[in-house]
Structure formats: structure tokens, C-alpha cells
Design an enzyme around this catalytic site. Sequence first.
Site, mmCIF file in Angstrom:
data_model
loop_
_atom_site.group_PDB
_atom_site.id
_atom_site.type_symbol
_atom_site.label_atom_id
_atom_site.label_comp_id
_atom_site.label_asym_id
_atom_site.label_seq_id
_atom_site.Cartn_x
_atom_site.Cartn_y
_atom_site.Cartn_z
ATOM 1 N N GLU A 1 0.803 -1.235 0.164
ATOM 2 C CA GLU A 1 0.123 -0.069 -0.154
ATOM 3 C C GLU A 1 0.889 1.218 -0.152
ATOM 4 O OE1 GLU A 1 -3.106 -0.138 3.269
ATOM 5 O OE2 GLU A 1 -3.995 -1.926 2.129
ATOM 6 N N GLU B 1 -5.658 -8.411 0.035
ATOM 7 C CA GLU B 1 -6.209 -7.842 1.056
ATOM 8 C C GLU B 1 -7.698 -7.598 0.983
ATOM 9 O OE1 GLU B 1 -5.075 -4.627 3.715
ATOM 10 O OE2 GLU B 1 -2.900 -5.386 3.278
HETATM 11 N N1 LIG Z 1 -9.038 7.566 1.486
HETATM 12 N N2 LIG Z 1 -9.044 8.715 2.118
HETATM 13 N N3 LIG Z 1 -8.332 9.266 2.888
HETATM 14 C C1 LIG Z 1 -9.023 10.619 3.504
HETATM 15 C C2 LIG Z 1 -9.570 10.121 4.806
HETATM 16 O O1 LIG Z 1 -8.609 9.589 5.597
HETATM 17 C C3 LIG Z 1 -8.922 8.868 6.740
HETATM 18 C C4 LIG Z 1 -8.262 7.474 6.846
HETATM 19 O O2 LIG Z 1 -8.059 7.040 5.560
HETATM 20 C C5 LIG Z 1 -7.518 5.699 5.446
HETATM 21 C C6 LIG Z 1 -7.544 4.951 4.239
HETATM 22 C C7 LIG Z 1 -7.218 3.802 4.130
HETATM 23 C C8 LIG Z 1 -6.801 3.242 5.141
HETATM 24 C C9 LIG Z 1 -6.799 1.711 5.220
HETATM 25 C C10 LIG Z 1 -6.573 0.746 6.163
HETATM 26 N N4 LIG Z 1 -6.457 -0.456 5.642
HETATM 27 C C11 LIG Z 1 -6.495 -1.561 6.060
HETATM 28 C C12 LIG Z 1 -5.045 -1.984 6.304
HETATM 29 N N5 LIG Z 1 -4.372 -2.373 4.841
HETATM 30 C C13 LIG Z 1 -3.183 -2.883 5.142
HETATM 31 C C14 LIG Z 1 -3.380 -3.899 6.449
HETATM 32 O O3 LIG Z 1 -2.328 -3.495 7.417
HETATM 33 C C15 LIG Z 1 -4.592 -3.339 6.853
HETATM 34 O O4 LIG Z 1 -4.676 -3.229 8.448
HETATM 35 N N6 LIG Z 1 -6.430 -0.135 4.340
HETATM 36 N N7 LIG Z 1 -6.487 1.169 4.062
HETATM 37 C C16 LIG Z 1 -6.857 3.595 6.584
HETATM 38 C C17 LIG Z 1 -7.309 5.083 6.469
#
Ligand SMILES: N=NNCCOCCOc1ccc(-c2cn(C[C@@H]3NC[C@@H](O)[C@H]3O)nn2)cc1
Length: 447
Positions: free
Chosen positions: A166, A353
Site C-alpha cells: 500500500e 487484502e
Molecule cells: N482515502 N481517503 N483518505 C482521507 C481520509 O483519511 C482517513 C483515513 O484514511 C484511511 C484510508 C485507508 C486506510 C486503510 C486501512 N487499511 C487496512 C490495512 N491495509 C493494510 C493492513 O495493514 C490493514 O490493516 N487499508 N486502507 C486507513 C485510513
Amino acid sequence: MAIIQLPKDFQWGVATAAYQIEGAYNEDGRGLSIWDTFSHTPGKVRNGDNGDIACDSYHRYKEDIKLMKELGVDIYRFSISWPRIFPTGRGPVNSKGLEFYHHFVDELIANGIEPMCTLYHWDLPQSLQDIGGWANREVVEAFVEYSTFIFKEFNGKIKKWITINEPWCISFLSNYEGKHAPGNHNLQLAVTISHHLLLAHGKAVKAFRNLGIEGEIGYAPNVEWIEPFSSKQEDQDACHRGMGIFIEWFFDPVFKGKYPDFMLDWFEQNGAVPEIQEGDMQMISQPIDFVGINFYTGSVGRYNKEAGLLEVEKINIGYQTTDIGWNIYPEGFYKVLNKINNQYGNIPIYITENGACYNDEVINGRVKDEGRIEYLKQHLTSIRRSIETGVNIKGYFAWSLLDNFEWAEGYDMRFGLVHINFHTLERTKKDSYYWYKKIVRNRWFEI
Ligand SMILES: N=NNCCOCCOc1ccc(-c2cn(C[C@@H]3NC[C@@H](O)[C@H]3O)nn2)cc1
């Protein structure tokens, strides 16, 4: 009811990551990572949670492997903790850390489970962050040294490799939005880091090929689907940008050898340009054997000049959400897989994932997580639909085997097929564990 069947050679797995499950953060010579620093900084992680103990999988890995074996999975995706191998990121190897991973991988193989190793799943050695972290090209070289060491150590034992997990989270979420470690808020920094992550990926692939390491290698970007609110060009363009920061920004360099102009222009208008040196793009676009896709959610988006960097506003149009507040959007999964297939050729894909956050607790020894079962059914159906339209999907990893440290959300947000009591570390198989076990065995389900 419809019967959904997955191919006989479809590989079934579960996934975790070192910092989220291992614990033993200061044991047997492990060095500190940026997530130790970040989680120990007040206000960064919900409830002040940290990965000091996590699921204690460093000590309980044989129990976890028993759970995987009973599940019947073909393959297990895990990550190696860089600071457990090289406590300061480079230099002397920590033999106890290396010994742990040899014992762990040997135990997996002894139980008939194929290991898939993620080299970098966010736990950068703090010592490397102290010299600028991924913003410093020196850290790219340190990653190549680390990767080369691991390739040589596990050649023949591990045959599926992921370089970087990621890159959007590592660059933009962590260094522009500041929500993950190290928690910076600087667009130029984030763009520079995104370039160095891709360069690190390409250099590691080059090393893998030059060393003649057995097996296949790829990387694992996370992607979202953003459906335009209307056919208005401004909405279409806004959603293109909103998805472009996940898809074209991290796929075009690898599969086309260049950054997408529409994102380069957008970043430049906001004062940020990638620092590309001679040969970088050739290195980044080293051919790879597969791409790992991490998908959780999607949304509807429309143009809004006030809506942050990409001027795309995500609209809540009443989709059901999981307990972390993410929309349940299986149609978006189908669309994004077909978009990737159409734009980048019929590349082999592993869903590295996919999963849902439901915070159901143990009641009378049982966890009735019907929401997770429904989510898995819907998203596996999107996979079947995509396979039928020609997308080359080779396997699926449910995120996650265990409830674990969900980064800034701490332990409140549970993605596991197995419930963890974080006070006693007791593992309890959820209803979704038994459902997944049946699907892994039968390869079909009703929806
Ligand atoms: N997208 N907009 N952002 C703006 C708003 O931000 C707020 C927070 O944003 C995000 C976006 C995406 C994630 C996220 C979490 N996972 C799950 C993990 N993947 C790897 C593995 O370790 C899992 O634990 N995948 N993605 C978290 C926070």
C-alpha cells in the site's frame, strides 16, 4: 439464491502484518520502528493503543498456524519486520530475529501452508526515519540491502514475494494527511516518498532477478472505487483524480514506465513534483509477475473546489457501512478490477487484502459476525464476476486471520476471522472463520 463457484486452482489465503500481530516489540534484539514511535506518541492512536504486545504472535505463532491449518488455507501472507532483522535498518543482523522467521516459515511449510512474504508493511526502522526516512534515497538503498539479504536467506522456502504494501498509505496517508506514521503534512514530501517507494520496489525486483531467486514477485497497492455523482465532466474529472492517486499514480510507473500526466499536472499545480533521476523510470518498470490488490471500499464522488487536495467530495448516499464507517461497495470492487485489467493488460492478480471491520464480541463462547460473512460473500461474488469478464485473479487473502492492531484505530476495529481478547490473548474462532473454512474446502457458496 445463486450458486457462486471459484475455480479449482484458485488459491485461498489469509493475511496479516508483523507490527499488527507480533508484539515482542523490544524482545530478542528487535530495533524500534516508526510505528513504535508513532503509537507511543499521545494522541496518534485511538485509546493510546500500541503494538507492544498486539496478538503476541511472536510467541504464539504455532497456535496461529494451527488456526490456519484448520481453516485449510493454501497460503499465508505475512510480513517480515525490518527492524527485527536489522535493528538500525542496516549493518549487523539480529540473529534472534532472523531465527524467529526461519522457525516461523519452517512451521508454515511443515503444515502444508505456502508462505507469501511482504518485505515492507510500514514498520520502517526508526534509525532510518532519523535520517529522513523514505524521503532520503539512501533509505531506498537500505531497503534493497534488506530485501537482498532476505531473498538469499529464504530462497527456495518462500516463493511468493511482495515488495511494498500500500504505497498510497505510506506516502500520502502518512506524509500528507498525517494519519499514519510518521505523521507529516507535506505534499512535496509525500510525492517524493511515493517516487522513492516505487524506486525501492523496482530495485528490489531487479535484485530478485539478478540473484536468480526462485518464485514470483509483485507489489500490493490499495485501491478504491469512486463513482461519479453525475455525468458532468467536472464530476468525472474529480473522480478520475480521486482514484488516480491510488491507481494511475502507482500503476502507470510500474506498467507504463511513466507517471500519469493528469496527476503530474495536478500535483505540480499544488507545488509538488517527483524528483526523478536518470534511469529511475526504467528501474521502476521492471517486469513483475503479479500485482496484489487491496480493496475495502468505495464511494460516490463529485467535484467540490473546497474538498481538499483533489477537489473530490465523497457523498454519503446511504450505503451500508461496516463498523469502521467504510461503505460496503462490492460493485466498486468489480469495477476497479476491470479498470485495472483494461488499463494494464491481463496481469495476474492476487487479492492480497479484502475484509470487513465488525466489532462483534464473544457471547457464550461464540462470535456471530454475520456482517462479515455477508461482506465476504458479496466481494467474492465480485471476484467471480471479474474472472468471468477475463480478469486474471489467481487467489484471495481474507484480511485478516486475527483481530489485530488496526493502525491509528488501534484494537477497537476488528477485521479478524478469529477474535482476540486483548487482555488474555485468547483466540476465539468467529462464525466467519467456519464459513470461510467451508468455502476454502468447497469453493462455492450461495448468495
Ligand atoms: N482515502 N481517503 N483518505 C482521507 C481520509 O483519511 C482517513 C483515513 O484514511 C484511511 C484510508 C485507508 C486506510 C486503510 C486501512 N487499511 C487496512 C490495512 N491495509 C493494510 C493492513 O495493514 C490493514 O490493516 N487499508 N486502507 C486507513 C485510513
